[in-house]
Design an enzyme around this catalytic site. Structure first.
Site, PDB file in Angstrom:
ATOM      1  N   ARG A  21       0.848  -1.207   0.000  1.00  0.00           N
ATOM      2  CA  ARG A  21       0.000   0.000   0.000  1.00  0.00           C
ATOM      3  C   ARG A  21       0.882   1.255   0.000  1.00  0.00           C
ATOM      4  O   ARG A  21       0.619   2.212  -0.707  1.00  0.00           O
ATOM      5  CB  ARG A  21      -0.906   0.052   1.239  1.00  0.00           C
ATOM      6  CG  ARG A  21      -1.655  -1.212   1.567  1.00  0.00           C
ATOM      7  CD  ARG A  21      -3.027  -1.231   0.939  1.00  0.00           C
ATOM      8  NE  ARG A  21      -3.025  -1.784  -0.401  1.00  0.00           N
ATOM      9  CZ  ARG A  21      -2.871  -3.080  -0.687  1.00  0.00           C
ATOM     10  NH1 ARG A  21      -2.671  -3.973   0.253  1.00  0.00           N
ATOM     11  NH2 ARG A  21      -2.891  -3.496  -1.926  1.00  0.00           N
ATOM     12  N   ASN A  25      -8.684   7.963   5.680  1.00  0.00           N
ATOM     13  CA  ASN A  25      -7.733   7.409   4.721  1.00  0.00           C
ATOM     14  C   ASN A  25      -6.312   7.436   5.277  1.00  0.00           C
ATOM     15  O   ASN A  25      -5.921   8.384   5.954  1.00  0.00           O
ATOM     16  CB  ASN A  25      -7.791   8.197   3.406  1.00  0.00           C
ATOM     17  CG  ASN A  25      -9.158   8.118   2.764  1.00  0.00           C
ATOM     18  OD1 ASN A  25      -9.950   7.251   3.118  1.00  0.00           O
ATOM     19  ND2 ASN A  25      -9.445   9.017   1.838  1.00  0.00           N
ATOM     20  N   HIS A  49      -7.321   7.275  11.262  1.00  0.00           N
ATOM     21  CA  HIS A  49      -6.929   5.861  11.165  1.00  0.00           C
ATOM     22  C   HIS A  49      -5.433   5.675  10.923  1.00  0.00           C
ATOM     23  O   HIS A  49      -5.001   4.603  10.494  1.00  0.00           O
ATOM     24  CB  HIS A  49      -7.732   5.161  10.052  1.00  0.00           C
ATOM     25  CG  HIS A  49      -9.176   4.945  10.399  1.00  0.00           C
ATOM     26  ND1 HIS A  49     -10.130   4.572   9.481  1.00  0.00           N
ATOM     27  CD2 HIS A  49      -9.831   5.036  11.595  1.00  0.00           C
ATOM     28  CE1 HIS A  49     -11.315   4.459  10.088  1.00  0.00           C
ATOM     29  NE2 HIS A  49     -11.152   4.736  11.353  1.00  0.00           N
ATOM     30  N   CYS A  93       7.046   2.790  16.817  1.00  0.00           N
ATOM     31  CA  CYS A  93       7.983   1.902  17.506  1.00  0.00           C
ATOM     32  C   CYS A  93       7.343   1.380  18.782  1.00  0.00           C
ATOM     33  O   CYS A  93       7.007   2.145  19.681  1.00  0.00           O
ATOM     34  CB  CYS A  93       9.282   2.641  17.834  1.00  0.00           C
ATOM     35  SG  CYS A  93      10.439   1.587  18.728  1.00  0.00           S
ATOM     36  N   SER A 128     -18.621   4.889   3.201  1.00  0.00           N
ATOM     37  CA  SER A 128     -19.812   4.029   3.158  1.00  0.00           C
ATOM     38  C   SER A 128     -20.580   4.044   4.469  1.00  0.00           C
ATOM     39  O   SER A 128     -21.685   3.515   4.539  1.00  0.00           O
ATOM     40  CB  SER A 128     -19.398   2.589   2.824  1.00  0.00           C
ATOM     41  OG  SER A 128     -18.551   2.095   3.841  1.00  0.00           O
ATOM     42  N   ALA A 154     -16.757  12.230  -6.546  1.00  0.00           N
ATOM     43  CA  ALA A 154     -16.207  13.285  -5.696  1.00  0.00           C
ATOM     44  C   ALA A 154     -15.463  14.348  -6.506  1.00  0.00           C
ATOM     45  O   ALA A 154     -15.497  15.530  -6.158  1.00  0.00           O
ATOM     46  CB  ALA A 154     -15.263  12.657  -4.666  1.00  0.00           C
TER      47      ALA A 154
HETATM   48  P1  OAD Z   1     -15.544   2.141   1.827  1.00  0.00           P
HETATM   49  O1  OAD Z   1     -14.822   1.373   0.774  1.00  0.00           O
HETATM   50  O2  OAD Z   1     -16.318   1.370   2.836  1.00  0.00           O
HETATM   51  O3  OAD Z   1     -16.573   3.138   1.154  1.00  0.00           O
HETATM   52  C1  OAD Z   1     -16.189   3.990   0.096  1.00  0.00           C
HETATM   53  C2  OAD Z   1     -17.386   4.812  -0.306  1.00  0.00           C
HETATM   54  O4  OAD Z   1     -16.969   5.703  -1.320  1.00  0.00           O
HETATM   55  C3  OAD Z   1     -18.565   4.015  -0.870  1.00  0.00           C
HETATM   56  O5  OAD Z   1     -19.778   4.429  -0.274  1.00  0.00           O
HETATM   57  C4  OAD Z   1     -18.544   4.345  -2.361  1.00  0.00           C
HETATM   58  O6  OAD Z   1     -19.842   4.415  -2.924  1.00  0.00           O
HETATM   59  C5  OAD Z   1     -17.924   5.713  -2.349  1.00  0.00           C
HETATM   60  N1  OAD Z   1     -17.214   6.069  -3.587  1.00  0.00           N
HETATM   61  C6  OAD Z   1     -16.530   5.245  -4.442  1.00  0.00           C
HETATM   62  N2  OAD Z   1     -16.014   5.934  -5.463  1.00  0.00           N
HETATM   63  C7  OAD Z   1     -16.366   7.236  -5.257  1.00  0.00           C
HETATM   64  C8  OAD Z   1     -16.142   8.442  -5.968  1.00  0.00           C
HETATM   65  N3  OAD Z   1     -15.433   8.475  -7.110  1.00  0.00           N
HETATM   66  N4  OAD Z   1     -16.658   9.588  -5.468  1.00  0.00           N
HETATM   67  C9  OAD Z   1     -17.386   9.574  -4.317  1.00  0.00           C
HETATM   68  N5  OAD Z   1     -17.623   8.475  -3.616  1.00  0.00           N
HETATM   69  C10 OAD Z   1     -17.121   7.315  -4.057  1.00  0.00           C
HETATM   70  O7  OAD Z   1     -14.455   3.090   2.521  1.00  0.00           O
HETATM   71  P2  OAD Z   1     -14.525   3.876   3.898  1.00  0.00           P
HETATM   72  O8  OAD Z   1     -15.933   4.268   4.227  1.00  0.00           O
HETATM   73  O9  OAD Z   1     -13.498   4.928   3.842  1.00  0.00           O
HETATM   74  O10 OAD Z   1     -10.366   1.433   8.131  1.00  0.00           O
HETATM   75  O11 OAD Z   1     -14.056   2.759   4.912  1.00  0.00           O
HETATM   76  C11 OAD Z   1     -13.892   3.097   6.255  1.00  0.00           C
HETATM   77  C12 OAD Z   1     -12.793   2.304   6.881  1.00  0.00           C
HETATM   78  O12 OAD Z   1     -12.998   0.914   6.605  1.00  0.00           O
HETATM   79  C13 OAD Z   1     -11.410   2.557   6.335  1.00  0.00           C
HETATM   80  O13 OAD Z   1     -10.800   3.715   6.855  1.00  0.00           O
HETATM   81  C14 OAD Z   1     -10.674   1.332   6.738  1.00  0.00           C
HETATM   82  C15 OAD Z   1     -11.710   0.263   6.471  1.00  0.00           C
HETATM   83  O14 OAD Z   1     -11.721  -0.762   7.346  1.00  0.00           O
HETATM   84  C16 OAD Z   1      -9.159   1.010   8.576  1.00  0.00           C
HETATM   85  O15 OAD Z   1      -8.304   0.560   7.851  1.00  0.00           O
HETATM   86  C17 OAD Z   1      -8.977   1.150  10.045  1.00  0.00           C
END
Ligand code: OAD
Length: 234
Positions: free
Chosen positions: A59, A92, A109, A117, A178, A221
């Site tokens: 990553r 992110n 996060h 460390c 999401s 976005a």
């Molecule tokens: P998700 O992958 O759960 O959700 C991403 C969201 O972005 C979805 O609702 C999509 O519809 C939307 N999306 C995708 N492409 C897009 C675009 N071009 N413009 C606007 N929206 C778009 O990701 P997160 O909600 O960030 O945690 O996930 C939350 C956490 O889950 C992360 O931070 C991570 C994961 O477990 C850790 O690693 C601790």
């Protein structure tokens, strides 16, 4: 601009999707091929540190192949121009907000470009691969560095700062998330509890929490965010 005095913006993987960073729960989601508990928990790191380091090394290396998109740049423009209180809280772990120019930013996060460390508790900037031989820049000991990422079961960073900002804000905007992962998914409830703020969701599609927002706009976005920033700064 005078309309709002205090803005909190929550961002998630969706804001980086058009930069080429995979989201977590989409069809090309990051977790596909990896069970969360194999790579994103403290137990996984204790069980198989090499696998977890390799997962985050990939990553981290991937950051060199992506760049901020117009949504990151628009938020940086807002950050520079808005003279009220502003906090961009990102879930992110990429560095696209800061490379886009944002300053008032909190990585709840953690960050791919930092190492933690476990021997001396120092957090250090780290852009190379991490492995068993990696030496802490602070205490000099090898074999104790882990990615400075908040894993499942761990406490996100900055919660006191975030909760206070949510209680004070008069605008809460959620972008590209999401609404599946707490505590971030509960921020809209905190905002509603305090009652005063306008709330806006900007997401590709309705999130799990869309119904809680006073306003929702759906689309990419890279289009929605610059247009909304123009409105706020107009
Ligand atoms: P998700 O992958 O759960 O959700 C991403 C969201 O972005 C979805 O609702 C999509 O519809 C939307 N999306 C995708 N492409 C897009 C675009 N071009 N413009 C606007 N929206 C778009 O990701 P997160 O909600 O960030 O945690 O996930 C939350 C956490 O889950 C992360 O931070 C991570 C994961 O477990 C850790 O690693 C601790």
């Amino acid at each position: 601009m005078a309309k709002y005095r205090s803005i909190v913006i929550l961002t998630g993987a969706g804001i980086s999707a058009e930069s080429g960073v995979p989201t977590f729960r989409g069809p090309d989601g990051l977790w596909e091929g990896h069970r969360v508990e194999d790579v994103a928990t403290p137990e996984a790191f204790a069980r198989d540190p090499a696998l977890v380091q390799q997962f985050y090394n990939q990553r981290r290396a991937g950051l060199a192949r992506v760049a901020p998109n117009p949504a990151h740049v628009a938020l940086a423009r807002l950050d520079a121009a808005f003279d009220g209180e502003l906090l961009i809280v990102t879930q992110n772990v990429d560095d696209l907000h800061e490379r886009g120019g944002a300053r008032r930013l909190l990585h709840m996060h953690g960050e791919l470009n930092k190492a933690w460390c476990l021997a001396c508790d120092a957090r250090s900037g780290w852009t190379a691969d991490l492995d068993d031989d990696s030496r802490c820049p602070s205490c000099g000991r090898a074999g104790h560095l882990r990615p400075d990422i908040v894993w499942f079961g761990e406490m996100p960073y900055g919660m006191e700062t975030i909760e206070a900002a949510l209680a004070r804000c008069d605008l809460f905007v959620s972008i590209g998330t999401s609404g599946n992962v707490y505590p971030a998914a509960g921020f809209i409830s905190t905002v509603r509890y305090h009652g005063r703020a306008h709330s806006l969701e900007l997401n590709l599609e309705p999130s799990g929490g869309t119904g809680w927002f006073r306003e929702a706009r759906h689309g990419p976005a890279s289009q929605l965010v610059p247009a909304w920033v123009d409105e706020v700064l107009d």
